[in-house]
Write an enzyme that holds these catalytic residues in place. Sequence first.
Site, PDB file in Angstrom:
ATOM      1  N   ASP A  38      46.307  37.845  44.284  1.00 57.19           N
ATOM      2  CA  ASP A  38      47.418  38.185  43.335  1.00 57.19           C
ATOM      3  C   ASP A  38      48.517  37.417  43.304  1.00 57.19           C
ATOM      4  OD1 ASP A  38      46.402  40.725  42.299  1.00 57.19           O
ATOM      5  OD2 ASP A  38      47.496  42.179  43.493  1.00 57.19           O
ATOM      6  N   LYS A 116      51.021  53.887  40.627  1.00 51.03           N
ATOM      7  CA  LYS A 116      49.832  52.993  40.435  1.00 51.03           C
ATOM      8  C   LYS A 116      48.533  53.161  41.395  1.00 51.03           C
ATOM      9  CE  LYS A 116      48.937  48.351  39.190  1.00 51.03           C
ATOM     10  NZ  LYS A 116      47.743  48.006  39.537  1.00 51.03           N
ATOM     11  N   GLU A 200      42.628  56.159  35.943  1.00 52.26           N
ATOM     12  CA  GLU A 200      42.016  55.520  37.144  1.00 52.26           C
ATOM     13  C   GLU A 200      40.677  56.288  37.706  1.00 52.26           C
ATOM     14  OE1 GLU A 200      43.458  52.703  36.639  1.00 52.26           O
ATOM     15  OE2 GLU A 200      42.903  51.489  38.641  1.00 52.26           O
ATOM     16  N   CYS A 450      60.138  15.493  73.818  1.00 51.60           N
ATOM     17  CA  CYS A 450      60.924  14.266  73.835  1.00 51.60           C
ATOM     18  C   CYS A 450      61.320  14.082  75.418  1.00 51.60           C
ATOM     19  CB  CYS A 450      62.349  14.490  72.974  1.00 51.60           C
ATOM     20  SG  CYS A 450      63.514  13.124  73.108  1.00 51.60           S
ATOM     21  N   CYS A 455      68.537  13.663  74.766  1.00 49.01           N
ATOM     22  CA  CYS A 455      68.490  13.964  73.303  1.00 49.01           C
ATOM     23  C   CYS A 455      69.624  14.658  72.687  1.00 49.01           C
ATOM     24  CB  CYS A 455      67.233  14.182  73.300  1.00 49.01           C
ATOM     25  SG  CYS A 455      66.816  14.707  71.441  1.00 49.01           S
TER      26      CYS A 455
HETATM   27  S1  IVH Z   1      49.036  51.492  32.399  1.00 44.75           S
HETATM   28  C1  IVH Z   1      49.331  49.947  28.819  1.00 44.75           C
HETATM   29  N1  IVH Z   1      49.524  53.165  34.607  1.00 44.75           N
HETATM   30  O1  IVH Z   1      46.519  49.143  37.181  1.00 44.75           O
HETATM   31  C2  IVH Z   1      48.967  49.655  30.333  1.00 44.75           C
HETATM   32  N2  IVH Z   1      47.623  51.421  34.755  1.00 44.75           N
HETATM   33  O2  IVH Z   1      47.298  46.258  36.939  1.00 44.75           O
HETATM   34  C3  IVH Z   1      47.800  49.849  30.851  1.00 44.75           C
HETATM   35  N3  IVH Z   1      46.503  51.455  36.924  1.00 44.75           N
HETATM   36  O3  IVH Z   1      44.503  48.189  34.227  1.00 44.75           O
HETATM   37  C4  IVH Z   1      47.736  50.326  32.038  1.00 44.75           C
HETATM   38  N4  IVH Z   1      47.713  53.060  37.858  1.00 44.75           N
HETATM   39  O4  IVH Z   1      43.543  49.877  36.039  1.00 44.75           O
HETATM   40  C5  IVH Z   1      48.737  52.185  34.018  1.00 44.75           C
HETATM   41  N5  IVH Z   1      49.872  54.694  36.254  1.00 44.75           N
HETATM   42  C6  IVH Z   1      49.217  53.470  35.679  1.00 44.75           C
HETATM   43  C7  IVH Z   1      48.227  53.168  36.472  1.00 44.75           C
HETATM   44  C8  IVH Z   1      47.564  51.760  36.100  1.00 44.75           C
HETATM   45  C9  IVH Z   1      46.801  52.409  37.963  1.00 44.75           C
HETATM   46  C10 IVH Z   1      45.751  50.368  37.046  1.00 44.75           C
HETATM   47  C11 IVH Z   1      45.228  50.116  35.731  1.00 44.75           C
HETATM   48  C12 IVH Z   1      45.422  48.877  35.033  1.00 44.75           C
HETATM   49  C13 IVH Z   1      46.004  48.246  36.277  1.00 44.75           C
HETATM   50  C14 IVH Z   1      46.819  47.198  35.799  1.00 44.75           C
END
Ligand code: IVH
Length: 688
Positions: A38, A116, A200, A450, A455
């Site tokens: 990343d 996420k 997801e 050293c 020193c």
């Molecule tokens: S929105 C419009 N919301 O993270 C933007 N993505 O790093 C589309 N993901 O491709 C993504 N949780 O696979 C969105 N709450 C969430 C998410 C999420 C996981 C993943 C998804 C995306 C990736 C991007």
Amino acid sequence: MNKDEAEVRIAKLRKEIARYRYQYHVLNKLEISEAALDALKHELYKLEEQYPDLITPDSPTQRVAGGVAKGFKKVKHDVPMLSLEDAFNREEADAWLERAKKLRPRAQFEFYAEVKMDGLAISVIYEDGAMKRAATRGDGRVGEEVIRGVRTIESLPLHLRVPKDSEIEHFLKKHKGHMDEKKVVRTLTVHSGRIEARGEVYMLKKQLEKLNKDLKARGKPLLANPRNAAAGAIRQLDPKIAAERGLSFMGWQILGDLGVTTHAQGLEMMALLGIPINESNRLCANLDEVEKFQKSIGDKRDKLPFQIDGIVIKVNDSVLFDSLGVVGKTPRAAVAWKYAAEQGTTIVRDIHISVGRTGALTPVAVMDPVQLAGTTVTHASLHNEDEIRRLGLKIGDTVILEKAGDIIPKIIKVLPKLRAKNSKEFRMPHKCPMCGSDVKRREGEVATVCANKHCFAQELAHLQYFVGRTNFDIRGVGSKIAEQLLQNGLVSEPADLWKLKSVDLLSLEGFAEVSAQKLVDEIQAHKKIALDRFINSLGIRHVGEETARDLASAFGSFSAFRKATPEELDSVDGIGESAVESIRSYFEDKRTADKVDHLLDVVEVETMKKKAPGKFAGTSWVLTGSLESMSRDEAKQKIRNLGGEISSSVSKKTSYVIVGENPGSKFDKAKKLGVPTLNENEFLKKLS
Ligand code: IVH
């Protein structure tokens, strides 16, 4: 970085990212951590942002995920499936918002904050309420048809749910005036037309553990993370196997002519239609609220049943969201705020040498600033020459840096494929960089030292150590002032500190009458010192805080300590051979001995009450077998606390052998030699 340099760097990054991408997506086996990958992607993204004309269509930033695998039908997404740009801290989140606000200065921003998930993005299309198609993201434009696998996901309805009247009424009342009511009702009741749910696909942590246990038992390679697990399961051509994998789904976007005007409404609607959304998701009025959300989710992260890698911030208003547009493959109106990676990548620009109190030369990597677990890191100790050889590190190399658990950043890996042409081999200097004297590396030791005891670097490091918190605790002698005091000859050994007058200090940079007097007063206020601190402050090799305390309580006064013979020192609990040897040579060296005398002229070292000899003093103990009421280590500590000595073998000199459960040959030997033995109860009685 100028444009030419950026171009070279970008090309290298793209190649390396492509290689890792293949490992990750096709081989399911990544050589480096996801966090490190990343970080490389992030660097590329930032460089391309700086030089947009260097963006090419085949850059990894221009593609959302790996290509389409053979064996699956390809399907085109009507609306491309986008990805997200990353932010790693509040500043980067603020910067994201600033950019959006610049484009829409008059807009009212409200945010929807989501969890996420760490899984696989899937699009599921319902027609007139029935699941018709499901596809992976693929390259964002074209994905793979995976409906057979997706149908096995119990959390996804095969047919959309019709909400209860009361639920519909509640929805209409809640969002009155902010939607197209007719369309909303139509969507919720007859589901006419096309509704696309995106979200997801993921595997519960528990499920993944179970699966890996199973794979291990069958001698198969394990799955590194839930994303790989979900990807593997969903692509199973045999739906039975997919079903066994127990996948779940969580929605994060809904598309169609639905009648809603905000993202929050859309997700609420999705839930009413029977598609799970994350219950923690929250509307936030500003980034302060988003930050609170980010923190609270972070706190419970480990306890969640699924893996997450951050939160996602989305502009809530759909019109505003769309009007902000897309850069590359990421919408401007959303950003992923990832949890601080404990790993990152950066470039080593130089290797400096620092000379410590003991004279050891320590190579320190000087790097481009990198964010690691929430702080900016620019330096990392490389410890010694061998460590640099072990890493295969050259100056100019890209490295993976880790800050795991503790606070000290460490270079854990070099990425040689990203090596620049002009990278340089590091050589340990033959002369001390501070005083120019020869350095030496003793046989069998890793440290280069050293050889000059005078020193400057050593003097400086020692002076700072001497005034430090664990020693004289004199505030106001930072590295800059200590350096000036030494350089200007005002202090050449610690005792000189107490001879300083405020006029002496006035000649130094940054001192005025008041500040000079203040420092003198501070030094004079620290004339009296506890014995253990004083011993520690001398900086005798192998004598740290703990050892100093043991010595102080064993001897009670500095003169007794100084006069102690090696045998007497050796008999003190906790004092090893190396400490005894370095104490002896410290006082034998006229130079250090003189310094101590000078110190004793100006400071007052307190005496300490000698630890009374315990009732086991002069006895020697051996343990065999296990005890019920305590571990062997605890038993040993108890004996030592009372002044007894522990020995590992039985001899005529042994006072007692403690015999626990399942004793070994030591018991037999004790019987043979006639050494008294104690069972656990007898031992406990003696203790009390
Ligand atoms: S929105 C419009 N919301 O993270 C933007 N993505 O790093 C589309 N993901 O491709 C993504 N949780 O696979 C969105 N709450 C969430 C998410 C999420 C996981 C993943 C998804 C995306 C990736 C991007």
